[in-house]
Design an enzyme around this catalytic site. Structure first.
Site, mmCIF file in Angstrom:
data_model
loop_
_atom_site.group_PDB
_atom_site.id
_atom_site.type_symbol
_atom_site.label_atom_id
_atom_site.label_comp_id
_atom_site.label_asym_id
_atom_site.label_seq_id
_atom_site.Cartn_x
_atom_site.Cartn_y
_atom_site.Cartn_z
ATOM 1 N N GLY A 15 0.831 -1.201 0.000
ATOM 2 C CA GLY A 15 0.000 0.000 0.000
ATOM 3 C C GLY A 15 0.866 1.252 0.000
ATOM 4 O O GLY A 15 1.969 1.243 0.530
ATOM 5 N N ARG A 83 3.707 -16.178 -6.276
ATOM 6 C CA ARG A 83 2.306 -16.614 -6.142
ATOM 7 C C ARG A 83 1.426 -15.547 -6.789
ATOM 8 O O ARG A 83 0.710 -14.823 -6.115
ATOM 9 C CB ARG A 83 1.998 -16.769 -4.636
ATOM 10 C CG ARG A 83 0.888 -17.716 -4.338
ATOM 11 C CD ARG A 83 0.826 -18.018 -2.840
ATOM 12 N NE ARG A 83 -0.380 -18.786 -2.559
ATOM 13 C CZ ARG A 83 -1.540 -18.242 -2.215
ATOM 14 N NH1 ARG A 83 -1.643 -16.945 -2.077
ATOM 15 N NH2 ARG A 83 -2.596 -19.009 -1.996
ATOM 16 N N ASP A 121 6.224 -5.606 5.144
ATOM 17 C CA ASP A 121 6.523 -7.005 5.360
ATOM 18 C C ASP A 121 6.377 -7.848 4.078
ATOM 19 O O ASP A 121 7.275 -8.612 3.701
ATOM 20 C CB ASP A 121 5.498 -7.474 6.415
ATOM 21 C CG ASP A 121 5.867 -8.757 7.037
ATOM 22 O OD1 ASP A 121 6.979 -9.217 6.766
ATOM 23 O OD2 ASP A 121 5.046 -9.313 7.783
ATOM 24 N N THR A 143 5.199 1.937 6.195
ATOM 25 C CA THR A 143 3.782 1.679 6.425
ATOM 26 C C THR A 143 3.234 2.755 7.342
ATOM 27 O O THR A 143 3.931 3.191 8.274
ATOM 28 C CB THR A 143 3.490 0.302 7.053
ATOM 29 O OG1 THR A 143 2.116 0.265 7.437
ATOM 30 C CG2 THR A 143 4.323 -0.002 8.284
ATOM 31 N N ASP A 145 1.052 2.110 9.340
ATOM 32 C CA ASP A 145 0.640 1.400 10.558
ATOM 33 C C ASP A 145 1.703 1.433 11.663
ATOM 34 O O ASP A 145 1.385 1.203 12.833
ATOM 35 C CB ASP A 145 0.328 -0.067 10.237
ATOM 36 C CG ASP A 145 -0.779 -0.223 9.219
ATOM 37 O OD1 ASP A 145 -1.503 0.763 8.971
ATOM 38 O OD2 ASP A 145 -0.914 -1.323 8.653
ATOM 39 N N ASP A 147 3.927 -0.685 12.354
ATOM 40 C CA ASP A 147 3.890 -1.956 13.074
ATOM 41 C C ASP A 147 5.018 -2.910 12.670
ATOM 42 O O ASP A 147 4.915 -4.108 12.887
ATOM 43 C CB ASP A 147 2.529 -2.641 12.855
ATOM 44 C CG ASP A 147 2.275 -2.987 11.395
ATOM 45 O OD1 ASP A 147 3.029 -2.494 10.527
ATOM 46 O OD2 ASP A 147 1.330 -3.752 11.124
ATOM 47 N N ARG A 189 -4.640 -1.952 10.891
ATOM 48 C CA ARG A 189 -4.720 -3.422 10.996
ATOM 49 C C ARG A 189 -4.744 -3.865 12.462
ATOM 50 O O ARG A 189 -5.570 -3.413 13.209
ATOM 51 C CB ARG A 189 -3.562 -4.084 10.253
ATOM 52 C CG ARG A 189 -3.665 -3.989 8.751
ATOM 53 C CD ARG A 189 -2.685 -4.959 8.133
ATOM 54 N NE ARG A 189 -2.185 -4.503 6.873
ATOM 55 C CZ ARG A 189 -2.750 -4.755 5.712
ATOM 56 N NH1 ARG A 189 -3.835 -5.481 5.646
ATOM 57 N NH2 ARG A 189 -2.230 -4.287 4.599
HETATM 58 O O1 F6P Z 1 -1.019 -1.472 5.941
HETATM 59 C C1 F6P Z 1 -1.493 -0.237 5.561
HETATM 60 C C2 F6P Z 1 -3.001 -0.250 5.443
HETATM 61 O O2 F6P Z 1 -3.409 1.053 5.101
HETATM 62 C C3 F6P Z 1 -3.745 -0.750 6.683
HETATM 63 O O3 F6P Z 1 -3.797 0.193 7.704
HETATM 64 C C4 F6P Z 1 -5.074 -1.115 6.089
HETATM 65 O O4 F6P Z 1 -5.735 -2.102 6.842
HETATM 66 C C5 F6P Z 1 -4.676 -1.665 4.744
HETATM 67 O O5 F6P Z 1 -3.423 -1.108 4.417
HETATM 68 C C6 F6P Z 1 -5.652 -1.352 3.648
HETATM 69 O O6 F6P Z 1 -5.209 -1.962 2.477
HETATM 70 P P1 F6P Z 1 -5.852 -1.705 1.045
HETATM 71 O O7 F6P Z 1 -5.232 -0.450 0.501
HETATM 72 O O8 F6P Z 1 -5.473 -2.907 0.270
HETATM 73 O O9 F6P Z 1 -7.330 -1.541 1.226
#
Ligand code: F6P
Length: 385
Positions: A15, A83, A121, A143, A145, A147, A189
């Site tokens: 992302g 994959r 990750d 990220t 997050d 995390d 998350r």
């Molecule tokens: O890991 C970053 C994040 O923005 C999370 O906080 C969220 O759950 C996820 O990506 C959303 O992902 P996507 O852009 O695939 O909807």
């Protein structure tokens, strides 16, 4: 100072997050200005390697991008070469193919010495798959997050917190005007870093994070008590991964073709319905979603992105391979490429920010919080002003 001529690639996987362009700019400019190397941008993460979509990056291509959100290279969070999803079988199950060979051919065709992979990750795991094939990587963790294990902080986090804080500040006045409970759901998350920091920064009355299951009755009592003390509104910041005691996380969608198949979301609306039903206080929920991933990075993320990109190039110049740029004790350093893989850095229950928030009366939904003791007359004055 120049070192033996190299041709390096750079890609952004997973992302997007604010600060990616700052890293791309620093990678390209440091490589070109400091070392005289060539830099190629790989489009849409590992998809660009599979499909051979690679373009040269000259200083003019990365000029003026420091302040831009997103990534000029594009990103993809579904392009795992080992994959790769290619469709569905007759039973509706996803079908995957191994595209390792195509990637290796692309790398040979372009003569890339090392690739700077900017991602989380999942992106590092994709990169690591190529290490036995002799491909060299330098990882730059990202990220919103915050995390990732092995680094104190990731760029993008501070901007996401700032954006969420500004949004909650706006909701504060409308919550006060309508004497409502206003719930703001933020991404993150399974880690509550964004909710915790944005909640503290905006003075939220309740913060719900995945690390601390909330008790609905405690939150209900808290907002009712606040109303009794003249605080006829309450602000709640909830992480998408938070859940009630004994309950489950709220799943918005399951995408079996994604490396992260479970998409969280919806707990804010659920909590709003629960609070309104139990307390009779008007309650609304707002989901910030991808808004906090977008926009211009704040200064701290621009600086960190620049430091990370430059460090990645210095590591290549030193002959390092398969390392991850990290921040430890405030200093930019490096760790093995897979230092973060497969683990999440959750908010520890003894985190000092939690302690500080509890001390100023924030409720985490697990135990009753301090109540405002301001006399009613003062509260009335406050609301009238
Ligand atoms: O890991 C970053 C994040 O923005 C999370 O906080 C969220 O759950 C996820 O990506 C959303 O992902 P996507 O852009 O695939 O909807």
């Amino acid at each position: 100072m120049t070192s033996p001529r190299k041709r390096i690639g750079v890609l952004t996987g997973g992302g997007d997050c604010p600060g990616l362009n700052a890293v791309i700019r620093a990678v390209a400019k440091s490589a070109i200005f400091d070392h005289g190397w060539e830099v190629l941008g790989i489009e849409d993460g590992f998809l660009g390697l599979i499909e051979d979509r690679i373009r040269p990056l000259a200083p003019c291509d990365v000029s003026g991008i420091l302040t831009l959100g997103g990534t000029i290279l594009g990103a993809s969070n579904k392009a795992d070469p080992a994959r790769f999803p290619v469709g569905y079988n007759a039973d509706g199950e996803p079908v995957f193919e191994d595209r390792t060979r195509q990637c290796l051919d692309t790398l040979d065709r372009h003569g890339l010495d090392t690739i700077v992979v900017i991602g989380g990750d999942g992106t590092m795991t994709c990169a690591n798959h190529f290490v036995p094939h002799g491909v060299n990587f330098i990882g730059v963790p990202k990220t919103i997050d915050n995390d990732l294990v092995g680094t104190d902080i990731t760029f993008g986090f501070s901007t996401a917190v700032q954006t969420a804080t500004e949004a909650i500040d706006r909701l504060h006045t409308t919550a006060m005007s309508h004497h409502r409970v206003m719930i703001v759901e933020v991404m993150g998350r399974n880690a509550g870093w964004i909710a915790l920091h944005a909640g503290v920064a905006s003075g939220c009355d309740v913060i719900a994070i995945p690390e601390i299951d909330y008790d609905l009755a405690i939150i209900n009592d808290f907002v009712k008590e606040r109303a009794r003390f003249g605080r006829r509104f309450s602000l709640i910041c909830i992480s998408e991964g938070a859940k009630p005691r004994g309950g489950q996380q709220t799943v918005n969608k399951i995408d079996p073709t994604s490396p992260d198949p479970i998409r969280l979301g919806g707990i804010g609306e659920q909590l709003a319905a629960d609070i309104e039903r139990c307390t009779d206080i008007s309650t609304r929920a707002v989901t910030l979603g991808h808004i906090i991933r977008g926009g211009s990075p704040i200064a701290a993320d621009r600086v960190m992105g620049t430091q990370f990109g430059h460090t990645a190039i210095e590591l290549i110049a030193q002959g390092q391979t398969n390392r991850l740029v990290v921040v430890r004790d405030g200093a930019v350093t490096h760790a093995p490429l897979m230092a973060s893989a497969g683990r999440q850095r959750l908010v520890p229950l003894d985190d000092p920010t939690i302690a500080a928030a509890r001390a100023v009366g924030t409720c985490f939904g697990d135990i009753p919080a301090h109540m405002p003791s301001r006399p009613q007359a003062d509260c009335d004055k406050l609301h009238a002003s």
